[in-house]
Design an enzyme around this catalytic site. Structure first.
Site, PDB file in Angstrom:
ATOM      1  N   SER A 122      -0.378  15.306 -12.639  1.00 30.73           N
ATOM      2  CA  SER A 122      -0.507  15.029 -14.072  1.00 30.73           C
ATOM      3  C   SER A 122      -0.706  16.272 -15.098  1.00 30.73           C
ATOM      4  CB  SER A 122      -1.714  14.051 -14.078  1.00 30.73           C
ATOM      5  OG  SER A 122      -2.461  13.860 -15.503  1.00 30.73           O
ATOM      6  N   ASP A 152       0.839  -1.212   0.057  1.00 27.90           N
ATOM      7  CA  ASP A 152      -0.027  -0.122  -0.037  1.00 27.90           C
ATOM      8  C   ASP A 152       0.925   1.280   0.026  1.00 27.90           C
ATOM      9  OD1 ASP A 152      -2.216   1.662   2.357  1.00 27.90           O
ATOM     10  OD2 ASP A 152      -1.884   1.789   0.169  1.00 27.90           O
TER      11      ASP A 152
HETATM   12  C1  LIG Z   1      -1.859   7.045   8.252  1.00 24.21           C
HETATM   13  C2  LIG Z   1      -3.160   6.465   7.505  1.00 24.21           C
HETATM   14  C3  LIG Z   1      -3.167   6.387   5.940  1.00 24.21           C
HETATM   15  C4  LIG Z   1      -2.401   7.698   5.518  1.00 24.21           C
HETATM   16  C5  LIG Z   1      -4.561   6.160   5.414  1.00 24.21           C
HETATM   17  N1  LIG Z   1      -4.359   6.058   4.118  1.00 24.21           N
HETATM   18  C6  LIG Z   1      -5.323   5.467   3.316  1.00 24.21           C
HETATM   19  O1  LIG Z   1      -6.765   5.173   3.764  1.00 24.21           O
HETATM   20  C7  LIG Z   1      -5.051   5.193   1.876  1.00 24.21           C
HETATM   21  C8  LIG Z   1      -4.776   3.689   1.644  1.00 24.21           C
HETATM   22  O2  LIG Z   1      -4.281   3.409   0.501  1.00 24.21           O
HETATM   23  C9  LIG Z   1      -5.874   2.749   1.927  1.00 24.21           C
HETATM   24  C10 LIG Z   1      -5.418   1.254   1.803  1.00 24.21           C
HETATM   25  C11 LIG Z   1      -6.459   0.165   1.698  1.00 24.21           C
HETATM   26  C12 LIG Z   1      -7.129   0.365   3.334  1.00 24.21           C
HETATM   27  C13 LIG Z   1      -8.196  -0.882   3.280  1.00 24.21           C
HETATM   28  C14 LIG Z   1      -7.509  -2.355   3.060  1.00 24.21           C
HETATM   29  C15 LIG Z   1      -6.609  -2.240   1.932  1.00 24.21           C
HETATM   30  C16 LIG Z   1      -5.809  -1.140   1.747  1.00 24.21           C
HETATM   31  N2  LIG Z   1      -6.895   2.685   0.812  1.00 24.21           N
HETATM   32  C17 LIG Z   1      -8.107   3.213   0.999  1.00 24.21           C
HETATM   33  O3  LIG Z   1      -8.686   3.212   2.339  1.00 24.21           O
HETATM   34  C18 LIG Z   1      -8.810   3.950  -0.046  1.00 24.21           C
HETATM   35  C19 LIG Z   1     -10.184   3.136  -0.396  1.00 24.21           C
HETATM   36  N3  LIG Z   1     -10.191   1.993  -0.044  1.00 24.21           N
HETATM   37  C20 LIG Z   1     -10.401   1.008  -1.215  1.00 24.21           C
HETATM   38  O4  LIG Z   1     -10.122   1.463  -2.484  1.00 24.21           O
HETATM   39  C21 LIG Z   1     -10.643  -0.484  -1.216  1.00 24.21           C
HETATM   40  C22 LIG Z   1      -9.366  -1.068  -0.818  1.00 24.21           C
HETATM   41  C23 LIG Z   1      -9.574  -2.586  -0.574  1.00 24.21           C
HETATM   42  C24 LIG Z   1      -9.149  -3.506  -1.237  1.00 24.21           C
HETATM   43  C25 LIG Z   1      -9.471  -4.929  -0.760  1.00 24.21           C
HETATM   44  C26 LIG Z   1     -10.165  -5.054   0.391  1.00 24.21           C
HETATM   45  C27 LIG Z   1     -10.637  -3.833   1.299  1.00 24.21           C
HETATM   46  C28 LIG Z   1     -10.375  -2.662   0.996  1.00 24.21           C
HETATM   47  N4  LIG Z   1     -11.561  -0.910  -2.124  1.00 24.21           N
HETATM   48  C29 LIG Z   1     -12.804  -0.680  -1.602  1.00 24.21           C
HETATM   49  O5  LIG Z   1     -13.368  -0.213  -0.944  1.00 24.21           O
HETATM   50  N5  LIG Z   1     -13.575  -1.517  -2.608  1.00 24.21           N
HETATM   51  C30 LIG Z   1     -14.978  -1.815  -2.136  1.00 24.21           C
HETATM   52  C31 LIG Z   1     -15.799  -0.866  -2.773  1.00 24.21           C
HETATM   53  C32 LIG Z   1     -15.502  -0.884  -4.472  1.00 24.21           C
HETATM   54  N6  LIG Z   1     -16.560   0.232  -4.969  1.00 24.21           N
HETATM   55  C33 LIG Z   1     -14.218  -0.610  -4.753  1.00 24.21           C
HETATM   56  C34 LIG Z   1     -13.162  -1.639  -4.160  1.00 24.21           C
HETATM   57  C35 LIG Z   1      -5.337   7.513   5.529  1.00 24.21           C
HETATM   58  O6  LIG Z   1      -5.132   8.426   4.702  1.00 24.21           O
HETATM   59  N7  LIG Z   1      -6.061   7.616   6.751  1.00 24.21           N
HETATM   60  C36 LIG Z   1      -6.680   8.688   7.066  1.00 24.21           C
HETATM   61  C37 LIG Z   1      -8.348   8.323   7.125  1.00 24.21           C
HETATM   62  C38 LIG Z   1      -8.946   7.959   7.945  1.00 24.21           C
HETATM   63  N8  LIG Z   1     -10.120   7.499   8.064  1.00 24.21           N
HETATM   64  C39 LIG Z   1     -10.885   7.844   6.886  1.00 24.21           C
HETATM   65  C40 LIG Z   1     -12.523   7.630   6.597  1.00 24.21           C
HETATM   66  N9  LIG Z   1     -10.564   8.429   5.698  1.00 24.21           N
HETATM   67  C41 LIG Z   1      -9.047   8.775   5.950  1.00 24.21           C
HETATM   68  N10 LIG Z   1      -8.255   9.166   4.771  1.00 24.21           N
END
Ligand SMILES: CC[C@H](C)[C@H](NC(=O)C[C@H](O)[C@H](CC1CCCCC1)NC(=O)CCNC(=O)[C@H](Cc1ccccc1)NC(=O)N1CCC(N)CC1)C(=O)NCc1cnc(C)nc1N
Length: 329
Positions: free
Chosen positions: A199, A35
């Site tokens: 971009s 990630d």
């Molecule tokens: C230090 C924290 C760190 C920087 C954190 N970074 C991120 O959230 C971005 C990071 O790349 C995370 C990494 C994910 C987390 C879940 C598990 C898989 C990896 N990405 C996301 O959250 C983007 C949205 N999620 C996604 O894109 C997930 C990824 C996933 C894949 C497989 C299974 C489960 C989830 N996919 C889905 O939700 N999907 C289901 C819905 C469908 N329409 C698309 C696919 C953040 O910004 N957190 C602050 C934060 C907290 N709370 C919230 C609500 N928003 C926030 N931004």
């Protein structure tokens, strides 16, 4: 040193990509989600609440002769999709792509949220964003890349993600057989801890290229791609029957309808996301409507997620002035 590791999509719609990671002595091998949108290396473990473990492989520090508890350290991380994880911290030997970090901070989960429990394909996350985003307290720890960088031939890692096929992550070198033409590099603004770049614009299908700066993060941990709503609206104007559905919280359209390609600019280079990648999955149980792979950004952060990354070969260059490189493939 340098090496590469296979990146496997967990399903046929490329929801997430995992790699094998060896932890401890003897090695305990876990499939983990890489990630570039976060900076914590955390795993399902012997300390994870048993009702929150559902088939994942667990890391048990007590079975490793090289594990060491970082007493007093804890972590708690929450993600954009509302998921979260928290627990304690050990150090142990971690090997990825043949590269070993002898004292990697391994954040061992005591709690994980339900979407992690239900994601049986992933036993943890390898955060590869910048160290400033690490959530260990009272003092942050370094990512695997942060620790490995000094021993890599070049301070970089690459992503060659593919649709419904095995791709790879490379560490310390660029495999020129994985891309065509030349790599175009853009500056990275790491002040927010993300791989944030700008971009040069976009095009929809065969339409003309619109030169406009679009700043966003390159995030392997995000399945889809989010852009400013003006661009997204213009895109779905070209998808018959599409509309923004508040229940689905996104643009959906009748599954059989054609989705045009989406092109984004890297300087004068053009990366084309094929139209077939622009439909993500059924949005409802009877599969009549499909959820688009391009959705509007929330909170001003545009995300070049897996949909964009798997259409290119990408270099994450962690040099003192970090850059990101994109190439066609
Ligand atoms: C230090 C924290 C760190 C920087 C954190 N970074 C991120 O959230 C971005 C990071 O790349 C995370 C990494 C994910 C987390 C879940 C598990 C898989 C990896 N990405 C996301 O959250 C983007 C949205 N999620 C996604 O894109 C997930 C990824 C996933 C894949 C497989 C299974 C489960 C989830 N996919 C889905 O939700 N999907 C289901 C819905 C469908 N329409 C698309 C696919 C953040 O910004 N957190 C602050 C934060 C907290 N709370 C919230 C609500 N928003 C926030 N931004």
């Amino acid at each position: 040193s340098e090496g590469s590791v296979t990146a496997t999509p967990i399903d046929t719609i490329d929801t997430e990509y995992t790699i094998p990671v060896s932890i401890g002595t003897p090695a305990q091998v876990l499939q983990m989600d890489v990630d570039t949108g976060s900076s914590d290396f955390w795993v399902f473990s012997s300390e994870t609440e048993s009702d929150e473990v559902n088939g994942q492989t667990i890391y048990d520090p007590s079975q490793s002769s090289t594990s060491k508890k970082l007493s007093g350290d804890t972590y708690s991380v929450s993600y954009g999709d509302g998921s979260s994880s928290s627990g304690e911290v050990y150090t142990d030997k971690v090997k990825i792509a043949g590269i070993t970090v002898s004292k990697q901070a391994v954040e061992v989960a005591e709690q994980v949220s339900s979407s992690f429990t239900s994601d049986t394909s992933s036993s943890g996350l390898v955060g590869l964003a910048f160290d400033s985003l690490n959530q260990v307290s009272p003092s942050a720890v370094q990512t695997f890349f942060g620790n490995a960088q000094s021993k890599l031939d070049s301070p970089l890692f690459t992503a060659d993600l593919k649709h419904d096929a095995a791709g790879s992550y490379g560490f310390g070198f660029i495999d020129s057989s994985l891309y065509t033409g030349s790599i175009t590099y853009e500056d990275i603004d790491s002040s927010d801890g993300f791989w944030s770049w700008t971009s040069s614009g976009y095009a929809i299908g065969s339409g003309s290229f619109v030169s406009t700066k679009i700043t966003g993060i390159a995030d392997t941990g995000t399945t889809l791609m989010t852009m400013p709503s003006s661009i997204v609206k213009a895109y779905y104007k070209k998808v018959s029957g599409s509309y923004y559905d508040s229940t689905a919280a996104g643009y959906i359209f009748p599954c059989g309808n054609t989705t045009p390609s989406f092109t984004f600019g890297v300087g004068s280079l053009r990366i084309v996301i094929p139209g077939s990648y622009m439909s993500y999955a059924a949005a409802d149980d009877d599969g009549t409507y499909c959820y688009g792979s391009l959705q509007k950004s929330s909170g001003g952060t545009n995300i070049f997620g897996d949909v964009a990354l798997k259409s290119a070969f990408v270099v994450f260059n962690g040099a003192s002035s970090p850059t990101i490189g994109w190439a066609t493939k």
